[in-house]
Scaffold this motif. Structure first.
Motif, short mmCIF file in Angstrom:
data_model
loop_
_atom_site.label_atom_id
_atom_site.label_comp_id
_atom_site.label_asym_id
_atom_site.label_seq_id
_atom_site.Cartn_x
_atom_site.Cartn_y
_atom_site.Cartn_z
N GLY A 129 33.07 8.98 27.14
CA GLY A 129 33.78 7.90 26.54
C GLY A 129 34.32 8.27 25.25
N TRP A 130 33.65 7.57 24.04
CA TRP A 130 34.26 8.39 22.63
C TRP A 130 33.36 9.10 22.07
CZ3 TRP A 130 38.91 7.11 21.49
CH2 TRP A 130 39.56 5.84 22.24
N ARG A 131 31.80 9.52 22.80
CA ARG A 131 31.02 10.38 22.14
C ARG A 131 31.17 11.68 22.59
NH1 ARG A 131 25.60 11.44 23.66
NH2 ARG A 131 26.30 9.98 25.44
N ILE A 132 31.26 12.80 21.36
CA ILE A 132 31.68 14.21 21.63
C ILE A 132 30.22 14.76 21.90
CG2 ILE A 132 32.28 16.21 20.81
CD1 ILE A 132 34.35 14.77 19.33
N LEU A 133 30.18 15.38 23.45
CA LEU A 133 28.73 15.91 23.73
C LEU A 133 28.67 17.30 23.40
CD1 LEU A 133 28.48 14.28 27.01
CD2 LEU A 133 27.56 13.55 24.94
N GLY A 134 29.78 18.12 23.16
CA GLY A 134 29.63 19.46 22.93
C GLY A 134 31.11 19.99 23.26
N ASN A 135 31.44 21.49 23.26
CA ASN A 135 32.59 22.14 23.47
C ASN A 135 32.39 23.40 24.36
OD1 ASN A 135 31.38 23.71 21.61
ND2 ASN A 135 33.15 24.40 20.94
N VAL A 136 33.38 23.49 25.29
CA VAL A 136 33.33 24.85 25.83
C VAL A 136 34.34 25.94 25.40
CG1 VAL A 136 33.75 25.42 28.41
CG2 VAL A 136 32.61 23.28 28.01
N VAL A 137 33.90 26.95 25.62
CA VAL A 137 34.86 27.97 25.24
C VAL A 137 34.88 29.28 26.15
CG1 VAL A 137 34.99 30.11 23.44
CG2 VAL A 137 34.07 27.93 22.63
N VAL A 138 36.09 29.46 26.76
CA VAL A 138 36.31 30.23 27.96
C VAL A 138 37.12 31.59 27.49
CG1 VAL A 138 37.29 30.60 30.26
CG2 VAL A 138 36.29 28.47 29.61
N VAL A 139 36.71 32.77 27.70
CA VAL A 139 37.30 34.02 27.25
C VAL A 139 37.54 34.61 28.45
CG1 VAL A 139 37.03 36.15 25.97
CG2 VAL A 139 36.17 34.08 24.91
N GLY A 140 38.99 34.97 28.72
CA GLY A 140 39.42 35.50 29.75
C GLY A 140 38.93 36.99 30.19
N ASN A 141 39.07 37.82 31.19
CA ASN A 141 38.60 39.13 31.28
C ASN A 141 39.79 39.98 31.37
OD1 ASN A 141 37.85 41.59 32.05
ND2 ASN A 141 36.21 40.87 33.51
N PRO A 142 40.18 40.60 30.27
CA PRO A 142 41.69 41.60 30.49
C PRO A 142 41.42 42.97 31.37
CG PRO A 142 40.16 42.32 28.34
CD PRO A 142 39.35 41.22 29.19
N GLY A 143 40.51 43.04 31.88
CA GLY A 143 40.36 44.28 32.80
C GLY A 143 41.30 44.04 34.12
N TYR A 144 41.43 42.94 34.66
CA TYR A 144 42.34 42.83 35.55
C TYR A 144 43.90 42.88 35.12
CZ TYR A 144 38.29 40.69 38.03
OH TYR A 144 37.11 40.47 38.45
N ALA A 145 43.99 42.46 33.91
CA ALA A 145 45.40 42.72 33.31
C ALA A 145 45.70 44.21 33.09
CB ALA A 145 45.42 41.93 32.14
N TYR A 146 44.84 44.76 32.59
CA TYR A 146 45.25 46.36 32.59
C TYR A 146 45.20 47.08 33.76
CZ TYR A 146 43.65 46.23 27.56
OH TYR A 146 43.68 46.34 26.23
N ARG A 147 44.48 46.61 34.89
CA ARG A 147 44.79 47.24 36.05
C ARG A 147 45.86 46.74 36.86
NH1 ARG A 147 41.30 44.22 40.65
NH2 ARG A 147 42.99 42.99 40.05
N ASP A 148 46.47 45.70 36.48
CA ASP A 148 47.70 45.25 37.22
C ASP A 148 48.93 45.94 36.27
OD1 ASP A 148 46.36 43.74 38.98
OD2 ASP A 148 46.80 41.99 37.85
N LEU A 149 48.68 46.12 34.96
CA LEU A 149 49.75 46.84 34.24
C LEU A 149 49.99 48.12 34.59
CD1 LEU A 149 49.27 45.27 30.52
CD2 LEU A 149 51.44 45.05 31.97
N TRP A 150 48.84 48.95 34.78
CA TRP A 150 48.75 50.31 35.16
C TRP A 150 49.43 50.59 36.67
CZ3 TRP A 150 48.65 55.01 33.43
CH2 TRP A 150 48.49 55.81 34.10
N ARG A 151 49.24 49.39 37.62
CA ARG A 151 49.80 49.38 38.85
C ARG A 151 51.37 49.42 38.63
NH1 ARG A 151 47.08 45.18 42.64
NH2 ARG A 151 45.35 46.26 41.98
N VAL A 152 51.45 48.52 37.87
CA VAL A 152 53.09 48.23 37.85
C VAL A 152 53.78 49.71 36.97
CG1 VAL A 152 54.85 47.19 36.21
CG2 VAL A 152 53.04 45.71 37.60
N CYS A 153 52.91 50.21 36.19
CA CYS A 153 53.70 51.33 35.42
C CYS A 153 53.63 52.47 36.68
CB CYS A 153 52.77 51.81 34.49
SG CYS A 153 53.12 53.37 33.54
N ILE A 154 52.78 52.65 37.53
CA ILE A 154 52.70 53.77 38.41
C ILE A 154 53.80 53.59 39.58
CG2 ILE A 154 51.42 54.85 40.35
CD1 ILE A 154 50.70 55.85 37.67
N GLN A 155 53.80 52.08 39.81
CA GLN A 155 54.90 51.86 40.83
C GLN A 155 56.37 52.19 40.15
OE1 GLN A 155 53.82 47.62 41.93
NE2 GLN A 155 52.49 48.35 43.34
#
Length: 648
Positions: A129-155
């Motif tokens: 409703g109009w009542r704030i019960l809390g908040n959610v914080v989501v932090v992404g995992n950059p490991g997959y991004a590093y892996r994909d970037l390295w794969r792009v570089c090798i290719q």
């Protein structure tokens, strides 16, 4: 610049350019991919936070912590997130906190440190409703991004390498096809260094290369023309200074110089005969028939002398007017008389003799050991007067009284003695140094002495008999074997004189080639020296010898160079190492002499053929200084060092 060098530089330039483009494209591609992955991860984290907040609103309003924890675990277990935090608004404390360490497999640390990808963070409020019960914080995992970037570089690198190989092959084939004319130009330049002057008949289709080839052809023709002009001029100067203009025999100065050089050489002490020929009545013949008829008569006499005196070492010259001189080494007294008789008989058969206006007379002098003190010229002159005095009704010859010499022996005794010496190896090797103008030792010339009892006989004494009995190949073989076994240690070049007769022996050249291959260290020090007369007498055989034996040893050189006057015409196509100017020129190097100018011309020709030039027979300080002033490379002679059985 050669075609190969140009090709390499083009390949290097293309490689540098491609590597530069690779580096730039790789950096741009990785940065673009980094930005793209960061934006995607940021959007994904924000969407996940918003979706999770809406999902948790119901359980959070009912205070169902178990349901909230279960929903957070479902999202977190997917593995795409590093942290998921749910905080209640009442105490702002983390009610639920899930954390996963960043695991980056197969990506080097330097790449991670260089990219430095920021962590994406998404936040959303959990409301009911109009009542704030809390908040959610989501932090992404950059490991997959590093892996994909390295794969792009090798290719990208793999694609570049494959493309580069294809490009190199295509460019290489194209450049080889386009630069093929330059390879021919390179071969053309190398041929010029070998004193050859080829012209390319096939011109390339490329305009620029066609100009290069055309210019090269013009240069080759010009260089060939200049070389031939220089050679022709040198021949002309030689003929003017050393040959009689009518008979083309040696003039008086040339004959005397060659005769003195023979006496001063190693061959002094050998037997021989000197003849003086005089044609009486030539002045009257010229007055009666004209000078042209007199010149024809002189030419007929010269041709007769060439036909009769066929010995390779003989010296024939016109002294003046109707006077001729002949020196023939290696003759015993009987042979000297036979030659004089044959000369008179041959001259008597000429047409001019039948008129009885011209009468030939010959005076001869023979010696078993030719030396300066023999005065053969005076003896021959006295014998000529005797022939003129006793001659009646025609030509006549006379020979001076025979000298007494203890060393004189019959020819068959010489043959037996030399054969025995070869079998016993009864020879002693002597060495004479050859120095450069800077005082450095160039090489040691190896000389042979025959041990006869307590006496050492020089080569000039016994070598004519070696040639007469066809023993030169056997003796040269023994001397080379002795030199390999007993020669001086060290790295000095050893120069050995070979007989032309040895090289014509069918067994000698193959033996020598095999011997040098079996003794490579000795072959590196051995330099073969041949008489320059082989250039004119047997050029083809000399070229074959140089091509066959030259690569197997330290090189092939010529001595007694310049006597014939046209020897350098044959230098263009024979790969020689050096030349030695005959001592007859060394002994007359006065600043205003023709010999000095002639040697200067020989030096220019030698330089154009990439040959070093040394002087023989240097006996005085003045001669050595003249050699230095002329710019020769060095010399040898008694002034610089006498032959010795103890090398330097």
């Amino acid at each position: 610049m050669t075609a190969v060098t140009l090709f390499r530089q083009l390949i290097i330039a293309i490689s540098v350019l491609m590597c530069t483009l690779l580096a730039i494209n790789l950096v741009i591609s990785v940065l673009n991919a980094r930005l793209y992955f960061h934006e995607q991860m940021q959007n994904h984290a924000e969407d996940t936070a918003t979706s999770l907040a809406l999902t948790l609103s119901g359980p959070a309003a009912q205070a169902d912590d178990a349901q909230v924890r279960s929903l957070v675990d479902v999202i977190f277990d997917r593995g795409y997130y590093r942290n998921i935090i749910f905080r209640k608004s009442a105490d702002n404390q983390a009610a639920i906190h899930r954390e996963l360490p960043v695991a980056i497999e197969g990506v080097p640390d330097w790449f991670i440190n260089m990219i430095d990808l920021p962590e994406p963070v998404g936040q959303a409020e959990v409301v009911s409703g109009w009542r704030i019960l809390g908040n959610v914080v989501v932090v992404g995992n950059p490991g997959y991004a590093y892996r994909d970037l390295w794969r792009v570089c090798i290719q990208y690198i793999y694609i570049f390498l494959i493309t580069a190989v294809i490009c190199y092959v295509v460019v290489g084939l194209g450049l080889r096809y386009l630069l093929r004319p330059l390879s021919k130009v390179e071969n053309q330049a190398e041929a010029i260094c070998r004193r050859e002057f080829p012209v390319q008949d096939e011109l390339p289709k490329t305009v620029e290369l066609r100009r290069v080839v055309t210019a090269m052809n013009r240069m080759v023709q010009k260089v060939q023309s200049m070389f031939q002009e220089q050679v022709g001029l040198t021949e002309s100067l030689y003929k003017q200074a050393h040959l009689d203009s009518v008979t083309q025999l040696s003039n008086r100065r040339d004959f005397d110089a060659r005769f003195r050089a023979f006496i001063d050489s190693e061959r002094s002490g050998n037997r021989g005969a000197l003849y003086l020929l005089q044609i009486q009545g030539l002045i009257e013949f010229n007055d009666s028939h004209g000078r042209d008829a007199g010149d024809e008569c002189l030419l007929s006499i010269a041709n007769t002398l060439r036909e009769v005196v066929v010995m390779s070492d003989a010296i024939v010259g016109r002294r003046s007017g109707a006077d001729f001189s002949i020196f023939v080494p290696e003759l015993d007294e009987g042979e000297a008389k036979s030659l004089a008789s044959e000369l008179i008989n041959s001259l008597s058969r000429r047409s001019w003799y039948q008129s009885k206006e011209l009468v030939p007379y010959i005076g001869a002098a023979h010696s078993e050991s030719i030396a300066r003190e023999n005065n053969l010229l005076s003896q021959a002159d006295m014998a000529l007067r005797q022939a003129q005095h006793h001659g009646e009704g025609g030509g006549h010859w006379a020979i001076a009284e025979r000298e007494t010499a203890e060393s004189a022996r019959p020819a068959h005794e010489w043959g037996d003695m030399i054969t025995s010496a070869i079998e016993r190896r009864a020879f002693v090797l002597h060495y004479q140094p050859v120095y450069g103008v800077d005082g450095s030792l160039i090489h040691l010339e190896v000389l042979c002495r025959l041990q006869e009892g307590e006496e050492l006989l020089t080569a000039g004494v016994f070598w004519p008999m070696v040639e007469r009995f066809n023993l030169s190949a056997d003796l040269d073989r023994v001397l080379i074997e002795m030199l390999a076994e007993q020669g001086p240690a060290g790295g000095s070049i050893l120069c050995v004189n070979l007989s032309p007769n040895s090289l014509h022996n069918k067994q000698f050249a193959p033996w020598l080639e095999e011997f040098l291959r079996s003794n490579p260290r000795f072959a590196e020090r051995l330099q073969l020296e041949l008489p320059a007369q082989m250039l004119e007498a047997d050029e083809e055989h000399l070229r074959t010898v140089v091509e066959r034996l030259g690569p197997a040893c330290a090189g092939v050189s010529l001595d007694h160079f310049g006597v014939a006057g046209s020897e350098f015409m044959h230098l263009q196509s024979i790969a020689l190492r050096m030349l030695k100017v005959d001592m007859r020129f060394t002994h007359s190097l006065d600043p205003k002499s023709d010999s000095r100018f002639y040697v200067e011309t020989l030096l220019k020709i030698a330089r154009s053929c990439d040959l070093t030039l040394y002087a023989e027979g240097i006996e005085t300080e003045e001669q050595w200084q003249a050699v230095k002033d002329l710019g020769l490379d060095g010399g040898q002679g008694y002034y610089l060092g006498r032959p010795s059985d103890q090398p330097l």
